[in-house]
Design an enzyme around this catalytic site. Sequence first.
Site, PDB file in Angstrom:
ATOM      1  N   HIS A 154      20.874  -2.631 -42.904  1.00  0.00           N
ATOM      2  CA  HIS A 154      21.655  -1.593 -43.587  1.00  0.00           C
ATOM      3  C   HIS A 154      20.758  -0.543 -44.262  1.00  0.00           C
ATOM      4  CE1 HIS A 154      25.242  -4.203 -43.370  1.00  0.00           C
ATOM      5  NE2 HIS A 154      24.522  -5.181 -43.890  1.00  0.00           N
ATOM      6  N   ASP A 182      18.203  -2.737 -54.797  1.00  0.00           N
ATOM      7  CA  ASP A 182      18.461  -4.053 -55.405  1.00  0.00           C
ATOM      8  C   ASP A 182      17.858  -5.160 -54.533  1.00  0.00           C
ATOM      9  OD1 ASP A 182      20.299  -3.606 -53.323  1.00  0.00           O
ATOM     10  OD2 ASP A 182      21.881  -4.802 -54.255  1.00  0.00           O
TER      11      ASP A 182
HETATM   12  C1  BDR Z   1      24.531  -3.644 -48.676  1.00  0.00           C
HETATM   13  O1  BDR Z   1      24.762  -4.725 -49.596  1.00  0.00           O
HETATM   14  C2  BDR Z   1      23.572  -5.427 -49.822  1.00  0.00           C
HETATM   15  O2  BDR Z   1      23.791  -6.778 -49.633  1.00  0.00           O
HETATM   16  C3  BDR Z   1      22.554  -4.915 -48.835  1.00  0.00           C
HETATM   17  O3  BDR Z   1      21.271  -4.877 -49.416  1.00  0.00           O
HETATM   18  C4  BDR Z   1      23.035  -3.534 -48.483  1.00  0.00           C
HETATM   19  O4  BDR Z   1      22.514  -2.571 -49.355  1.00  0.00           O
HETATM   20  C5  BDR Z   1      25.301  -3.906 -47.409  1.00  0.00           C
HETATM   21  O5  BDR Z   1      26.670  -3.986 -47.663  1.00  0.00           O
HETATM   22 CA    CA Z   2      20.692  -3.096 -50.911  1.00  0.00          CA
END
Ligand code: BDR
Ligand code: CA
Length: 319
Positions: A242, A9
Amino acid sequence: MHKVIFDTDPGVDDAMALLFLHRHPDIDLLGVTTVFGNVGVDLTTRNAQFLHREWEIPAPIARGAEKTMDPLRTDDRAASVVHGADGLGNIGVPETIDWPLDPRPAYQFIIDTVREHPGEVTLIAVGRMTNLALAVKADPDFVGLVKEVIVMGGAFDVNGNVTPAAEANIHGDPEAADLIFITPWQVTIVGLDVTMKTIMSADYLAGMVAAGDKSVKLLSDLSQYYIEFYRSRAGLDGMAVHDSTACVYLVRPDLFTVRGGPVRVVCGGIADGETIQAPETGRKFIGSPWDGQPSQFVLTGVQAEKVLDVIRAAIVEGR
Ligand code: BDR
Ligand code: CA
């Protein structure tokens, strides 16, 4: 060579993970599927098209889900405060990008691509797990043909980042995540327990820009808003990478410690989206919703500096 479908995303940290997958020499990126999350699916898809155009990524893009698996849910926790209103740090991505989309919905693309390469494809999902869940529902038999599943999501021995209980990718579609974790395939869950320890400083990223090409400069430009979020909201000098951390697990699982056991997701109530793993040893629970569910891998420890170096080596040097 690791064959990968990347479900994403984009999303600032998603963008870094995409460039990592594209440039890592041992990864064959078969396709990218988009999902709502950091922003709506129109924008995440447009952002994927933009990044593919700018970074000359040949992998096809298939547009995915625009809402949760359960149509009665509403996901109203806008992540634009983290990623910018456009999902890519407000760098001014054009409204539309002339770049082809696969005609199939994401879940069908995932099923077809796995069936073309039985036993060979790793699914890496770094957004809501809605597309994966739709694929499981549409074709339960394709599950046995997937090599492995790696997801970024969850918070096990730490707090969440949307609520004290829940991490964003799970909180955004808890029913989908729960289905993914109780499906009989091997899932490795890369949650906040390890990703909040994997912080790339602004200086580290600047060093990558100095050594890299114009793709790295774009990555840095779109990351600045996200870095500022982590500075002002979390008091960190840098950003949690992340989604790249989940991708590094594919090529360097030795940099992580892993705990096995069935995982369920709390669906509803004040702990909506909380991820809970049942222990494999020690206390036994009789008649719980974890009984008889497959054991999944939860990452609990990380050699963060080494993970950053793996990201840098792939993105800057293509190795
Ligand atoms: C996740 O949430 C999204 O904001 C980031 O892309 C990551 O996949 C972290 O909690
Ligand atoms: Ca993400």
